[in-house]
Design an enzyme around this catalytic site. Structure first.
Site, PDB file in Angstrom:
ATOM      1  N   ARG A 163      -0.112  14.543  13.239  1.00 59.66           N
ATOM      2  CA  ARG A 163       0.705  14.151  12.112  1.00 59.66           C
ATOM      3  C   ARG A 163       1.352  15.310  11.413  1.00 59.66           C
ATOM      4  O   ARG A 163       0.765  15.807  10.361  1.00 59.66           O
ATOM      5  CB  ARG A 163      -0.160  13.361  10.957  1.00 59.66           C
ATOM      6  N   CYS A 213      -4.679  12.218  12.779  1.00 58.46           N
ATOM      7  CA  CYS A 213      -5.505  10.859  12.801  1.00 58.46           C
ATOM      8  C   CYS A 213      -5.422  10.124  14.057  1.00 58.46           C
ATOM      9  O   CYS A 213      -4.772  10.855  15.086  1.00 58.46           O
ATOM     10  CB  CYS A 213      -5.141   9.832  11.635  1.00 58.46           C
ATOM     11  N   LYS A 224       0.942  -1.201   0.021  1.00 57.43           N
ATOM     12  CA  LYS A 224       0.019  -0.110  -0.048  1.00 57.43           C
ATOM     13  C   LYS A 224       1.005   1.183  -0.195  1.00 57.43           C
ATOM     14  O   LYS A 224       0.701   2.060  -0.788  1.00 57.43           O
ATOM     15  CB  LYS A 224      -0.709  -0.041   1.137  1.00 57.43           C
ATOM     16  N   ASN A 225       1.837   1.320   0.897  1.00 55.11           N
ATOM     17  CA  ASN A 225       2.496   2.590   1.040  1.00 55.11           C
ATOM     18  C   ASN A 225       3.546   2.904  -0.007  1.00 55.11           C
ATOM     19  O   ASN A 225       4.125   3.603   0.076  1.00 55.11           O
ATOM     20  CB  ASN A 225       3.465   2.661   2.436  1.00 55.11           C
ATOM     21  N   ARG A 285      -8.947  -0.627   4.194  1.00 54.79           N
ATOM     22  CA  ARG A 285      -8.188   0.648   3.736  1.00 54.79           C
ATOM     23  C   ARG A 285      -6.587  -0.061   3.277  1.00 54.79           C
ATOM     24  O   ARG A 285      -6.090   0.681   2.218  1.00 54.79           O
ATOM     25  CB  ARG A 285      -7.778   1.677   4.769  1.00 54.79           C
ATOM     26  N   ASP A 326       4.369   0.016  12.099  1.00 52.07           N
ATOM     27  CA  ASP A 326       2.995  -0.533  11.664  1.00 52.07           C
ATOM     28  C   ASP A 326       3.021  -1.951  11.847  1.00 52.07           C
ATOM     29  O   ASP A 326       1.946  -2.683  11.855  1.00 52.07           O
ATOM     30  CB  ASP A 326       3.032  -0.313  10.114  1.00 52.07           C
TER      31      ASP A 326
HETATM   32  N1  EPU Z   1       7.146  14.147  11.825  1.00 51.01           N
HETATM   33  C1  EPU Z   1       7.296  15.389  12.057  1.00 51.01           C
HETATM   34  N2  EPU Z   1       7.143  16.309  10.960  1.00 51.01           N
HETATM   35  C2  EPU Z   1       6.918  15.985   9.948  1.00 51.01           C
HETATM   36  C3  EPU Z   1       6.632  14.649   9.541  1.00 51.01           C
HETATM   37  C4  EPU Z   1       6.554  13.792  10.312  1.00 51.01           C
HETATM   38  O1  EPU Z   1       7.538  15.673  13.170  1.00 51.01           O
HETATM   39  O2  EPU Z   1       6.766  17.058   9.019  1.00 51.01           O
HETATM   40  C5  EPU Z   1       7.179  12.869  12.804  1.00 51.01           C
HETATM   41  C6  EPU Z   1       5.777  12.349  12.924  1.00 51.01           C
HETATM   42  O3  EPU Z   1       5.042  13.009  13.924  1.00 51.01           O
HETATM   43  C7  EPU Z   1       6.271  10.972  13.356  1.00 51.01           C
HETATM   44  C8  EPU Z   1       7.360  10.645  12.749  1.00 51.01           C
HETATM   45  O4  EPU Z   1       7.939  11.987  12.138  1.00 51.01           O
HETATM   46  O5  EPU Z   1       6.650  10.842  14.661  1.00 51.01           O
HETATM   47  C9  EPU Z   1       7.225   9.848  11.455  1.00 51.01           C
HETATM   48  O6  EPU Z   1       5.965  10.203  10.563  1.00 51.01           O
HETATM   49  P1  EPU Z   1       5.997   9.964   9.158  1.00 51.01           P
HETATM   50  O7  EPU Z   1       5.898  11.265   8.618  1.00 51.01           O
HETATM   51  O8  EPU Z   1       7.098   9.250   8.519  1.00 51.01           O
HETATM   52  O9  EPU Z   1       4.951   9.165   8.853  1.00 51.01           O
HETATM   53  P2  EPU Z   1       3.989   9.338   7.419  1.00 51.01           P
HETATM   54  O10 EPU Z   1       4.787   9.514   6.321  1.00 51.01           O
HETATM   55  O11 EPU Z   1       2.608  10.236   7.671  1.00 51.01           O
HETATM   56  C10 EPU Z   1       3.941   6.897   6.995  1.00 51.01           C
HETATM   57  C11 EPU Z   1       3.117   5.613   6.605  1.00 51.01           C
HETATM   58  C12 EPU Z   1       2.554   5.065   7.908  1.00 51.01           C
HETATM   59  C13 EPU Z   1       3.585   4.800   8.835  1.00 51.01           C
HETATM   60  C14 EPU Z   1       4.630   5.989   8.926  1.00 51.01           C
HETATM   61  C15 EPU Z   1       5.940   5.469   9.739  1.00 51.01           C
HETATM   62  C16 EPU Z   1       2.438   6.104   4.259  1.00 51.01           C
HETATM   63  C17 EPU Z   1       1.189   6.504   3.379  1.00 51.01           C
HETATM   64  N3  EPU Z   1       2.057   6.100   5.640  1.00 51.01           N
HETATM   65  O12 EPU Z   1       3.342   8.019   7.459  1.00 51.01           O
HETATM   66  O13 EPU Z   1       1.806   4.192   7.604  1.00 51.01           O
HETATM   67  O14 EPU Z   1       3.005   4.320   9.952  1.00 51.01           O
HETATM   68  O15 EPU Z   1       4.985   6.366   7.697  1.00 51.01           O
HETATM   69  O16 EPU Z   1       6.523   4.658   9.191  1.00 51.01           O
HETATM   70  O17 EPU Z   1       3.351   5.566   3.837  1.00 51.01           O
HETATM   71  C18 EPU Z   1      -0.016   2.768   7.797  1.00 51.01           C
HETATM   72  O18 EPU Z   1       0.217   2.111   6.636  1.00 51.01           O
HETATM   73  O19 EPU Z   1      -0.937   2.219   8.514  1.00 51.01           O
HETATM   74  C19 EPU Z   1       0.547   3.900   8.394  1.00 51.01           C
HETATM   75  C20 EPU Z   1       0.116   4.621   9.133  1.00 51.01           C
END
Ligand code: EPU
Length: 422
Positions: A121, A116, A22-23, A401, A308
């Site tokens: 986020r 969420c 998915k990701n 999802r 995850d």
């Molecule tokens: N963070 C910041 N600032 C930012 C972005 C992130 O402080 O600008 C922090 C977040 O608060 C968190 C950490 O960095 O503590 C990691 O967040 P990240 O941005 O990596 O998460 P994401 O990109 O929103 C993706 C996956 C998630 C997965 C996370 C961590 C996708 C579409 N989503 O989310 O997947 O948990 O990386 O590996 O790739 C899932 O598939 O169920 C899911 C939630």
């Protein structure tokens, strides 16, 4: 509203194939918007998040067919329309549309995908990256607007946070920026790597794939792709492996890259789960020996233990003899499922928003429970597989999802699981 009814106590057995990630699929589909040409992308999982993204892309002008996990997509023109907030908020990953729309139209306006159930986020590191590439970023309470009327310019960027979607957005933007970009503290998850491979197939020049420092030379034109196959979902593979282990089953999981899950296999050894790893499969084997607790299950960026898989693995630890410690370092809202698990009889102690103890072993009991999010939903199904009696799981739309044919796959391994409407 749909539910799962699971009758626990059956050891899983047989072979199962892992679907596409998915990701990886979501950013790759967004990247296809960079070109006016046709892209053929295989091994796309048929899941709700993919359908929601395709719905948004249709609204923006993409034309596509999606059959048998093959997506053929072409975006001759990107319409400068504001995507309705209702659509954006359905999909956290809609944030991945920022770069492709910006590059095609020199501007993009998107409402916030919102927080969420996992907690806050933030997207500050995405926006920092755009500013470093010379874009003008405006934020209001309701939307983000990014403009680059003269195009983007390469830069040496140290990401303020190691973010998966943040890295993906800045990689795509850097590919279309004039000159060279270095992205330091880049995320390196298998899905980030797969996006880079797709982009290189489209004509981008990315080096350092799989490391935390990426070197990107900007290009002005992206071409279509004849056939890119999305990487197997290592999170689904891990979920199936944990499902097999908790039922003391005998399951061969195929179509996967075991190397993506090195840390999971380390934890399996610590717990005492027998398994064998092949080139593109893993075989989880049954044992009558007691499972041992883990000293510390700490989530980390790749190649560390994936956040995850934290909830699914914690459920497994309810069957270990002793106290295990969970340390969720990425998200402060990812322990909520423990309240549901306690309803089933698990003994847990939440120490703070990031740490908890699992005190095992406990005999789980089937009761009505809810999915709190996608991965916590999968964790509840795993708990139900060993629970005594019948478990009814609500909010399974979360599971839909991100897991393709989840209950069918478990049923093919002998699980007693069915879906029903309220
Ligand atoms: N963070 C910041 N600032 C930012 C972005 C992130 O402080 O600008 C922090 C977040 O608060 C968190 C950490 O960095 O503590 C990691 O967040 P990240 O941005 O990596 O998460 P994401 O990109 O929103 C993706 C996956 C998630 C997965 C996370 C961590 C996708 C579409 N989503 O989310 O997947 O948990 O990386 O590996 O790739 C899932 O598939 O169920 C899911 C939630």
């Amino acid at each position: 509203m749909q539910f799962f009814r699971v009758k626990g106590g059956k050891a899983l057995s047989g072979e199962v194939k892992v679907s596409g990630s998915k990701n990886a699929a979501l950013p790759i589909i967004c990247a296809s918007v960079l070109t006016k040409e046709k892209c053929v992308i295989k091994n796309i999982p048929d899941i709700q998040d993919v359908h929601t993204l395709l719905h948004i892309l249709k609204f923006l002008g993409s034309e596509y067919t999606f059959e048998n996990n093959v997506l053929t997509i072409q975006t001759k023109e990107v319409k400068t329309k504001t995507i309705p907030h209702d659509l954006v908020k359905c999909l956290r990953a809609s944030i991945l549309l920022l770069s492709p729309i910006l590059i095609r139209n020199n501007k993009v306006k998107l409402s916030y995908p919102g927080g969420c159930v996992l907690g806050k986020r933030p997207i500050d590191s995405h926006l920092y990256g755009y500013m470093r590439l010379g874009a003008k970023v405006t934020e209001t309470n309701d939307y983000i607007q990014i403009k680059s009327p003269k195009g983007l310019a390469g830069a040496d960027i140290t990401m303020p946070e190691i973010s998966v979607t943040g890295t993906e957005n800045i990689i795509v933007a850097a590919c279309a920026s004039k000159g060279k970009t270095i992205i330091r503290l880049a995320a390196s998850e298998p899905h980030v790597q797969d996006l880079c491979h797709m982009l290189n197939e489209m004509g981008a020049k990315i080096r350092g794939i799989g490391t935390h420092t990426l070197h990107i030379e900007g290009v002005s034109v992206f071409k279509g792709v004849k056939s890119h196959s999305v990487t197997p979902d290592y999170l689904e593979a891990g979920t199936l492996a944990i499902s097999a282990a908790i039922t003391r089953g005998n399951v061969k999981i195929k179509n996967m890259h075991p190397h993506d899950l090195e840390v999971l296999w380390q934890k399996f050894e610590e717990v005492g789960i027998p398994f064998e790893v092949g080139k593109n499969w893993v075989h989880i084997k049954p044992t009558h020996k007691r499972y041992k607790p883990v000293h510390k299950l700490q989530t980390l960026i790749f190649p560390g233990f994936p956040t995850d898989l934290q909830a699914p693995f914690a459920v497994l630890l309810t069957q270990a003899h002793g106290v295990s410690r969970i340390f969720e370092t990425l998200f402060e809202g990812r322990l909520g499922y423990l309240f549901e698990l306690e309803k089933m009889g698990a003994k847990t102690e939440i120490l703070n928003p990031n740490q908890a103890l699992i005190i095992g072993p406990t005999k789980l009991q089937g009761v009505p429970i809810a999915s709190c999010d996608l991965r916590a939903g999968a964790a509840m199904v795993i708990a139900a597989l060993v629970a005594k009696g019948e478990t009814i799981i609500s909010n399974i739309n979360y599971i839909d999802r991100g897991y393709e044919n989840f209950e069918q796959k478990l049923r093919s391994l002998g699980a007693d699981i069915e879906r029903f409407d309220s």
